[in-house]
Scaffold this motif. Structure first.
Motif, PDB file in Angstrom:
ATOM      1  N   TRP A  36       0.874  -1.126   0.144  1.00 39.78           N
ATOM      2  CA  TRP A  36      -0.046  -0.115  -0.170  1.00 39.78           C
ATOM      3  C   TRP A  36       0.788   1.143  -0.178  1.00 39.78           C
ATOM      4  CZ3 TRP A  36       1.162  -2.577   4.263  1.00 39.78           C
ATOM      5  CH2 TRP A  36       1.595  -2.033   5.578  1.00 39.78           C
ATOM      6  N   LYS A  37       0.351   2.413  -0.244  1.00 35.71           N
ATOM      7  CA  LYS A  37       0.700   3.708  -0.293  1.00 35.71           C
ATOM      8  C   LYS A  37       0.421   4.442   0.859  1.00 35.71           C
ATOM      9  CE  LYS A  37       3.380   7.039  -2.289  1.00 35.71           C
ATOM     10  NZ  LYS A  37       4.407   7.174  -2.898  1.00 35.71           N
ATOM     11  N   SER A  44       6.033   4.001   0.240  1.00 33.78           N
ATOM     12  CA  SER A  44       5.307   2.864  -0.366  1.00 33.78           C
ATOM     13  C   SER A  44       5.752   1.462   0.520  1.00 33.78           C
ATOM     14  CB  SER A  44       5.750   2.511  -1.874  1.00 33.78           C
ATOM     15  OG  SER A  44       5.382   3.521  -2.548  1.00 33.78           O
ATOM     16  N   ASP A 304       9.904  11.141  -2.345  1.00 33.48           N
ATOM     17  CA  ASP A 304       8.718  10.359  -3.020  1.00 33.48           C
ATOM     18  C   ASP A 304       9.468   8.932  -3.574  1.00 33.48           C
ATOM     19  OD1 ASP A 304      10.327  11.038  -5.122  1.00 33.48           O
ATOM     20  OD2 ASP A 304       8.953  11.947  -6.309  1.00 33.48           O
ATOM     21  N   GLY A 307      10.532   4.001   0.510  1.00 32.65           N
ATOM     22  CA  GLY A 307       9.640   2.689   0.779  1.00 32.65           C
ATOM     23  C   GLY A 307      10.306   1.776   1.788  1.00 32.65           C
TER      24      GLY A 307
END
Length: 380
Positions: A36-37, A44, A304, A307
């Motif tokens: 999921w984000k 992430s 961005d 993760g």
């Protein structure tokens, strides 16, 4: 009489049939796969993990206190490692000032045993035993072992990881039966002469020295292990100079066999209070919310592209300080989400560390009883 035996057999069968393992009680699956984000923190997250749970029926809160090594215990440990019967050992004051340092030292051939502890404000702290083969050029490797970073075939070492572990297993069973090997890795044997000459600054290419295996053994209580993690609590908050590290036994396997054993901060275990565990799905809900918040530094660093990859979820014991106390501890069952930071490239997450690196990095530790997050570096 036959009727009575039949009834007893039926009751026994009903009892056995109703017994549930911790996996049954929590509803935990064998594995979790989801991604999921996060919206709370731009990140992430991928979970592709086996869910490891001890095959037992009850978890406990277990009272923990410091154990004080006796000279007789040092003799037993040293005799097992060195292979020669030791006797007549005793502690002697090595330093007296702001604190008192007590040392028990004996040399047998190339081997040396150091047992030590300190006294501060009337408290005995930092019990430790270190048995090592002295080398003229290679310094002790287990003097301050807290973490294990890399897993691979040790360079210029004839032992495979499995063969080296078998050697370490046999040794630990001889003086500390019931322990479990919960972490292993490799360590480069850098000579004193190389480090003293500033080799890292004067050479354009680093020399690669032979490597040893390091194995970490941890307690097992009632079928549930106390696992080793990268962020293991190693000091108590109010006393950083004399830390109460976690109970760990480290064994170092050189290319020519066992070279060092260190047992740090042994523990004694007191009363065990049964406890109920939260459903696994409730634990997952906590993880979905807090994994990104706990690793916000990754988002700050990678932006961005940030993760996380979780590749192992475990249920084990973790030592924590009792609430509203200064120096009282207990083991509680916890869920650990092991994995690593990752970078998002072309829509896929790639771990930042190479395969075999940082295998015991817990991204999140959750109390299995109440769902609260535990910071392993502080122990609560």
């Amino acid at each position: 009489m036959k009727r009575l035996i039949t009834i007893l057999m039926m009751l026994l069968c009903v009892s056995c049939a109703s017994a549930e393992t911790l996996r049954d009680q929590t509803g935990a699956p064998d594995a979790v796969q989801e991604s999921w984000k996060s919206t709370a923190v731009p990140m992430s997250i991928l979970i592709d993990a086996a869910v490891e749970i001890p095959e037992t029926e009850q978890a406990f809160r277990v009272e923990v206190t410091r154990h004080e090594f006796t000279p007789e215990e040092l003799e037993r440990i040293g005799s097992a490692v060195i292979g020669t019967t030791l006797s007549g050992l005793r502690y002697e004051c090595d330093y007296s000032g702001w604190y008192d340092s007590w040392l028990c030292r004996v040399k047998v051939g190339d081997w040396q045993l150091d047992g030590s502890y300190s006294i501060l404000k009337g408290r005995r702290l930092r019990d430790d035993v270190h048995v090592l083969r002295r080398s003229e050029d290679i310094p002790p490797s287990l003097a301050n072992s807290n973490s294990i970073f890399e897993q691979h075939q040790a360079r210029e070492n004839p032992y495979s990881p499995e063969a080296a572990q078998a050697l370490a297993d046999e040794l630990v069973a001889a003086f500390a039966p019931g322990r479990i090997m919960s972490a292993w890795g490799t360590e480069e044997l850098i000579p004193v002469s190389a480090s003293n000459q500033g080799w890292t600054e004067t050479q354009t290419e680093f020399v690669q020295y032979p490597e040893a295996y390091v194995f970490c053994y941890t307690p097992m209580i009632g079928g549930i292990p106390e696992l080793c993690a990268f962020d293991d609590c190693f000091m108590d908050e109010d006393n950083s100079y004399f830390p109460f590290r976690n109970d760990r036994i480290y064994v170092l396997i050189w290319p020519d066999g066992v070279s060092e054993v260190r047992w740090q901060s042994p523990q004694d275990y007191g009363s065990q209070t049964p406890c109920d565990l939260l459903p696994f799905e409730q634990i997952m809900n906590v993880a979905r919310e807090l994994l990104p918040l706990k690793q916000v530094a990754v988002a700050t660093r990678l932006g961005d592209k940030a993760g996380l990859v979780v590749d192992r979820i475990t249920l084990s014991y973790c030592r924590v300080r009792k609430r509203n106390t200064k120096d009282e501890y207990e083991l509680v069952p916890v869920w650990d989400f092991f994995g690593n930071s990752a970078r998002l490239l072309n829509g896929e997450l790639h771990r930042e560390d190479a395969e075999g690196e940082m295998p015991y990095a817990s991204l999140l530790t959750i109390n299995a009883i109440d769902g609260l997050v535990i910071d392993r570096s502080y122990g609560y």
